[in-house]
Design a protein around this motif. Sequence first.
Motif, mmCIF file in Angstrom:
data_model
loop_
_atom_site.group_PDB
_atom_site.id
_atom_site.type_symbol
_atom_site.label_atom_id
_atom_site.label_comp_id
_atom_site.label_asym_id
_atom_site.label_seq_id
_atom_site.Cartn_x
_atom_site.Cartn_y
_atom_site.Cartn_z
ATOM 1 N N GLU A 53 -35.866 15.745 -8.610
ATOM 2 C CA GLU A 53 -34.559 16.198 -8.140
ATOM 3 C C GLU A 53 -34.323 15.757 -6.702
ATOM 4 O O GLU A 53 -33.212 15.363 -6.321
ATOM 5 C CB GLU A 53 -34.452 17.718 -8.258
ATOM 6 C CG GLU A 53 -33.082 18.277 -7.941
ATOM 7 C CD GLU A 53 -32.008 17.726 -8.860
ATOM 8 O OE1 GLU A 53 -30.869 17.550 -8.398
ATOM 9 O OE2 GLU A 53 -32.315 17.457 -10.039
ATOM 10 N N ARG A 56 -33.401 12.205 -6.824
ATOM 11 C CA ARG A 56 -32.022 12.065 -7.303
ATOM 12 C C ARG A 56 -31.034 12.270 -6.140
ATOM 13 O O ARG A 56 -30.081 11.511 -5.982
ATOM 14 C CB ARG A 56 -31.771 13.085 -8.401
ATOM 15 C CG ARG A 56 -30.446 12.907 -9.122
ATOM 16 C CD ARG A 56 -30.018 14.173 -9.849
ATOM 17 N NE ARG A 56 -31.077 14.752 -10.653
ATOM 18 C CZ ARG A 56 -31.325 14.435 -11.922
ATOM 19 N NH1 ARG A 56 -30.595 13.509 -12.500
ATOM 20 N NH2 ARG A 56 -32.289 15.038 -12.586
ATOM 21 N N ILE A 103 -26.206 9.207 -12.137
ATOM 22 C CA ILE A 103 -27.502 9.573 -11.536
ATOM 23 C C ILE A 103 -27.782 11.051 -11.746
ATOM 24 O O ILE A 103 -28.911 11.455 -12.041
ATOM 25 C CB ILE A 103 -27.514 9.201 -10.047
ATOM 26 C CG1 ILE A 103 -27.516 7.667 -9.906
ATOM 27 C CG2 ILE A 103 -28.719 9.807 -9.344
ATOM 28 C CD1 ILE A 103 -27.388 7.188 -8.488
ATOM 29 N N ARG A 104 -26.748 11.892 -11.628
ATOM 30 C CA ARG A 104 -26.956 13.333 -11.806
ATOM 31 C C ARG A 104 -27.297 13.678 -13.261
ATOM 32 O O ARG A 104 -27.937 14.696 -13.521
ATOM 33 C CB ARG A 104 -25.709 14.104 -11.363
ATOM 34 C CG ARG A 104 -25.424 13.985 -9.868
ATOM 35 C CD ARG A 104 -24.290 14.899 -9.422
ATOM 36 N NE ARG A 104 -23.908 14.640 -8.050
ATOM 37 C CZ ARG A 104 -24.568 15.081 -6.991
ATOM 38 N NH1 ARG A 104 -25.665 15.813 -7.175
ATOM 39 N NH2 ARG A 104 -24.160 14.799 -5.771
#
Length: 583
Positions: A53, A56, A103-104
């Motif tokens: 995360e 990201r 990307i999320r």
Amino acid sequence: MTGLLCSPLPVLLLLLWPWETQPQFAGPGCRAGPLDLVFVIDSSRSVRPFEFETMRQFLVGLLRSLDVGPNATRVGVIQYSSQVQSVFPLSAFSRREDMERAIRALVPLAQGTMTGLAIQYAMNVAFSVAEGARPPEARVPRVAVIVTDGRPQDRVAEVAAQARARGIEIYAVGVQRADVGSLRAMASPPLDEHVFLVDSFDLIQEFGLQFQGQLCGKDLCAEGEHGCQHQCVSARGTFHCTCNPGYQLAADNKSCLAIDHCGFGNHSCQHECVSTFGGPQCRCREGHVLMPDGRSCQARDLCNGVDHGCEYQCVSEGLSYHCLCPEGRQLLADGKSCNRCREGHVDLVLLVDGSKSVRPQNFELVKRFVNQIVDFLDVSPEGTRVGLVQFSSRVRTEFPLGRYGTAAEVKQAVLAVEYMERGTMTGLALRHMVEHSFSEAQGARPRALNVPRVGLVFTDGRSQDDISVWAARAKEEGIVMYAVGVGKAVEEELRKIASEPAELHVSYSPDFGTMTHLLENLKGSICPEEGISAGTELRSPCECESLVEFQGRTLGALESLTQKLVQLTARLEDLENQLAIQK
């Protein structure tokens, strides 16, 4: 270069600038030349969820500093573990918001760490023109940023060297457990500007988004004082001149001179050389065409370029052509057609492969092919007789030589043949043909009538039994054998089946759809030669002359047998006398 990244270094210089000491930029910090940028993200199982995360968020923040657009910076993202997955290619998005959304939504693969495989994918796929990379002649820098936290489970040095040789600049970012040796093997030189190692994913934010002032150099081409005659190309702190296609840079490194490519004398053109902007091009004289090598010339084959209409063979003669017929057949007055097999008599047996490998749709093509052979034969009881045998794991006579008396009847019977499937017992089929198909009981004419016997074997694969014995036996019996192979047919077997010379009796086609070109060869080959049976009048065995001839042959044979019997009797008497003496 005049893009967001003013040198190949910017992507990772941006990562070196402390996140805390400078404000974050929501938009691009500088607008310079274009860039093709691909992030190669390690999503192996060693990257824990909260660490992934963090990575990201790092990517999302980094995107916000880029001047994204089709003519500016194109961005692609791939992730890898034991396999490689394209998150989105360079051509997918032109808006930063769409990239952030992708990307999320990214889900980690959580398997092994095949970094070499990921580099190979980036080189061959992600940076391909099909995926959105600009072509090499556009001279748009290609940059790959590899982020990994462990040691690769495959080799990276060789594939990374190949990628660098193709003009891809590689930055290697290692986190925590990353192997420094592997990072150095992947990265482009100088290594101190392309290899980075941080202690944790939390600290990856230290590679902030501070481009302005640090990453954007002065664009010397834009200042207009470069002096380049054609094109100016910026590099960090410098520039160089290039020329348009068909020109070369002069000694002053600024002026451009037209190139006479043919004047160098190394063009290798067989006929003529023409200088163009793209380089030398070869040209052929009238009546010739340029070969695929781009240099050699060949006389123009009008037979392939026009609807010549030749029934058998077209022969090109530069600016004209003429038609030929096979040996034993004459060219008709129209200069294109050949006289047909109308004067000869043939007993023709077709052996058709009905094995599983042929498949139903191709078997229908085979039947159509057989009927095209029938079309050029004079099918009649006195002319050509046709029989058909199908074989697979067993042999089946579809119709014998004596059953049908017209071409229409034969063709209708061919279309009604049902596909057998199963194996390929070619040897068994040859035996059946020799022992049964050419027997008088099956409709073959007596040998005394001197009617040629022709066997044509059609197969698409290797026989599952021995063919040599019965192939030889067929030829010993005076049967002229032809072999037609398609697809995986074995040339050695075709030659064993066929009569000599093999060049005239063996035909091959790579697939069923193109085998019709074999017809022309078969047309000229199956027609009997003059003097063998062409023009021979077949007489009814019931006519008086035939009966007298038969009676004479029979009496002669009986007389010969009587003489042999007398000799045998004398021999037996002599043996009996010898036995009596011994007693």
